[in-house]
Scaffold this active site. Structure first.
Site, short mmCIF file in Angstrom:
data_model
loop_
_atom_site.label_atom_id
_atom_site.label_comp_id
_atom_site.label_asym_id
_atom_site.label_seq_id
_atom_site.Cartn_x
_atom_site.Cartn_y
_atom_site.Cartn_z
CG PHE A 1 -6.52 -13.26 -2.86
CD1 PHE A 1 -7.47 -12.32 -3.23
CD2 PHE A 1 -6.56 -14.52 -3.45
CE1 PHE A 1 -8.46 -12.64 -4.15
CE2 PHE A 1 -7.55 -14.84 -4.38
CZ PHE A 1 -8.49 -13.90 -4.73
CG ASP B 1 5.90 -9.84 2.58
OD1 ASP B 1 4.83 -9.20 2.45
OD2 ASP B 1 5.94 -11.08 2.71
CG ASN C 1 6.00 -12.91 -6.18
OD1 ASN C 1 5.15 -13.22 -7.00
ND2 ASN C 1 5.92 -11.78 -5.46
CG ASP D 1 -0.46 -4.97 4.26
OD1 ASP D 1 -1.32 -4.88 3.37
OD2 ASP D 1 -0.29 -6.00 4.96
CE LYS E 1 -1.59 -13.74 5.72
NZ LYS E 1 -0.80 -14.38 4.66
N1 CTP Z 1 -0.69 -7.37 0.48
C1 CTP Z 1 -0.62 -6.02 0.16
N2 CTP Z 1 0.54 -5.35 0.35
C2 CTP Z 1 1.62 -5.96 0.87
C3 CTP Z 1 1.55 -7.33 1.20
C4 CTP Z 1 0.37 -8.00 1.00
O1 CTP Z 1 -1.61 -5.46 -0.31
N3 CTP Z 1 2.73 -5.26 1.04
C5 CTP Z 1 -1.97 -8.08 0.32
C6 CTP Z 1 -1.98 -9.15 -0.73
O2 CTP Z 1 -2.36 -8.63 -1.99
C7 CTP Z 1 -3.01 -10.11 -0.17
C8 CTP Z 1 -2.85 -9.99 1.32
O3 CTP Z 1 -2.25 -8.72 1.52
O4 CTP Z 1 -4.32 -9.68 -0.47
C9 CTP Z 1 -2.04 -11.09 1.96
O5 CTP Z 1 -0.70 -10.99 1.70
P1 CTP Z 1 0.36 -12.05 2.26
O6 CTP Z 1 1.67 -11.66 1.72
O7 CTP Z 1 -0.11 -13.43 2.00
O8 CTP Z 1 0.28 -11.82 3.80
P2 CTP Z 1 1.32 -11.17 4.74
O9 CTP Z 1 0.62 -10.04 5.40
O10 CTP Z 1 2.57 -10.87 4.03
O11 CTP Z 1 1.55 -12.28 5.83
P3 CTP Z 1 2.63 -13.51 5.85
O12 CTP Z 1 3.87 -13.03 5.18
O13 CTP Z 1 2.77 -13.79 7.27
O14 CTP Z 1 1.98 -14.65 5.12
#
Ligand code: CTP
Length: 404
Positions: free
Chosen positions: A332, A282, A213, A311, A346
């Site tokens: 974040f 993700d 990304n 996550d 979140k």
């Molecule tokens: N994050 C993480 N590991 C993942 C995905 C996210 O540690 N596999 C952390 C990011 O570093 C950030 C936070 O989670 O601090 C938010 O991630 P984000 O991708 O914005 O949220 P999601 O849980 O993916 O929710 P959505 O896709 O619905 O926005």
């Protein structure tokens, strides 16, 4: 940035070939907003002229305690009283030995001895041949100067003017500038061990392709720098980005989300603060092909399956150390709309005490941003500013919450 605005720095030069770097350092300090008063020893004058230093600092240079320009004829008192810090760069082995004994037979050492120690810190940037640096006498002097309250900065490593290679050359002007800026930041995270994730992850499809990304890593790198400046020991787990690590930060490079998780689990064992600024993918392809996937001539694209990545933030927020209050977790959220509502939800979903919301498309790759900090008590906005300025404010907010 004007990180040294309002600061008055006495820049002392002693004899060494690294005097040529002091010219650029002087320029960098001035550019960052400091006023710089140069004081040179006679030996420094063998390597660079006062004319050069005067032109760069825009102030006349002092070289002698017998300088009649001062009405009271006490340059050593006058110059040190108005300084926010004295920085000796380069600081020769001989000059360190002099400082150690409190000798004061020329202006610069006299001024160092006469400075008010409580209000005028002394920073030394050693510069010498590797054998001189490694000599027990020098190392003994460094240790003693530190316990006398001096800040002895690191030395660089590499090729030396004498043709030898090793430790002892002076840090580069930009490195010294970073150290001086850091020196003046409040030490609100002293004693803390901070783990930061930054940048994107890269999920391989085959050996030549993958999914990633547009995260530049700038915010996470700025947070790592701000935490280091605030006195913390910092580990930065970085996805593939084109940024150099902030000074004094341990950098661990990773590629995929799985690599990032493994590194974070390892370093979180010692961390007291975890800040998840990375844009973690993700999903990853179910299998990464060993060989490049070729067109088969049918015109049909290959079918890719995906599995969800773990996550990292939620995993660490649920760890025993986070749950037991030994590790403060900050997440974040990069959203495109309804920032407050999404960030609030979140924060609860991820199980963290503090979540930092921002508008994704407005931040990726940019040098500035605006943040919305959400915790159990509500939310506060940190208005648009450079990412480093935002990172410093975030660090202060984290420190404030941890103190309660
Ligand atoms: N994050 C993480 N590991 C993942 C995905 C996210 O540690 N596999 C952390 C990011 O570093 C950030 C936070 O989670 O601090 C938010 O991630 P984000 O991708 O914005 O949220 P999601 O849980 O993916 O929710 P959505 O896709 O619905 O926005």
């Amino acid at each position: 940035m004007n990180d040294l605005a309002g600061k008055h720095i006495v820049l002392g030069l002693t004899g060494g070939i690294a005097c040529y770097k002091a010219a650029e350092l002087c320029r960098a300090l001035v550019k960052e907003g400091a006023t710089v008063q140069v004081v040179m020893t006679e030996a420094a004058g063998q390597f660079i002229t006062p004319v050069t230093m005067q032109a760069l600092s825009n102030r006349s240079v002092y070289t002698s305690q017998w300088d009649g320009r001062e009405a009271n004829n006490m340059a050593h008192i006058n110059l040190s009283r108005e300084a926010d810090a004295i920085l000796i760069a380069p600081c020769s082995a001989d000059f360190m030995a002099k400082l150690l004994h409190g000798r004061a037979d020329e202006l610069l050492s006299l001024m160092c001895l006469a400075r008010p120690r409580e209000s005028v810190p002394l920073l030394l940037a050693p510069a010498m041949n590797r054998e001189m640096w490694a000599h027990p006498a020098t190392q003994r002097n460094v240790a003693q100067l530190r316990s006398d309250g001096c800040t002895v900065l690191d030395v660089g490593s590499g090729d030396q003017a004498c043709g030898e290679t090793g430790d002892g050359r002076m840090l580069e002007p930009n490195e010294l500038l970073q150290d001086v800026i850091a020196f003046f930041q409040p030490k609100v995270l002293a004693g803390q061990r901070v783990l930061v994730t930054a940048g994107p992850t890269y999920e391989a499809i085959d050996p030549v392709r993958g999914i990633t990304n547009l995260s530049s890593g700038k915010m996470g790198f700025a947070i790592a720098r701000a935490a280091q400046e605030a006195g913390a020991e910092v580990t930065l787990v970085a996805g593939p980005v084109a940024l150099s690590a902030p000074r004094g930060v341990r950098r661990v490079d990773v590629k995929s989300a799985s690599n990032m998780l493994a590194a974070c689990v390892e370093y979180a064992q010692a961390a007291t603060i975890f800040i998840a600024a990375a844009a973690v993918a993700d999903w990853r392809p179910t299998v990464a092909a060993d060989q490049k996937i070729k067109k088969d001539g049918s015109g049909q694209p290959p079918t890719l399956g995906f599995v969800e990545n773990a996550d990292i933030l939620a995993t660490l927020a649920q760890s025993a150390r986070a749950q037991g209050g030994e590790m403060f977790c900050v997440g974040f959220a990069a959203e495109s709309h309804d920032l407050l509502a999404h960030a609030t939800a979140k924060r609860i979903r991820k199980g963290v005490p503090l979540l930092v919301g921002n508008i994704g498309p407005a931040t990726f790759g940019q040098d500035d941003n605006a943040l919305l900090l959400v915790d159990a008590a509500g939310s506060i906005e940190i208005p648009r500013n450079s990412k480093l300025a935002l990172a410093r404010q975030l660090v202060a907010e984290i420190a404030r919450r941890m103190a309660h």
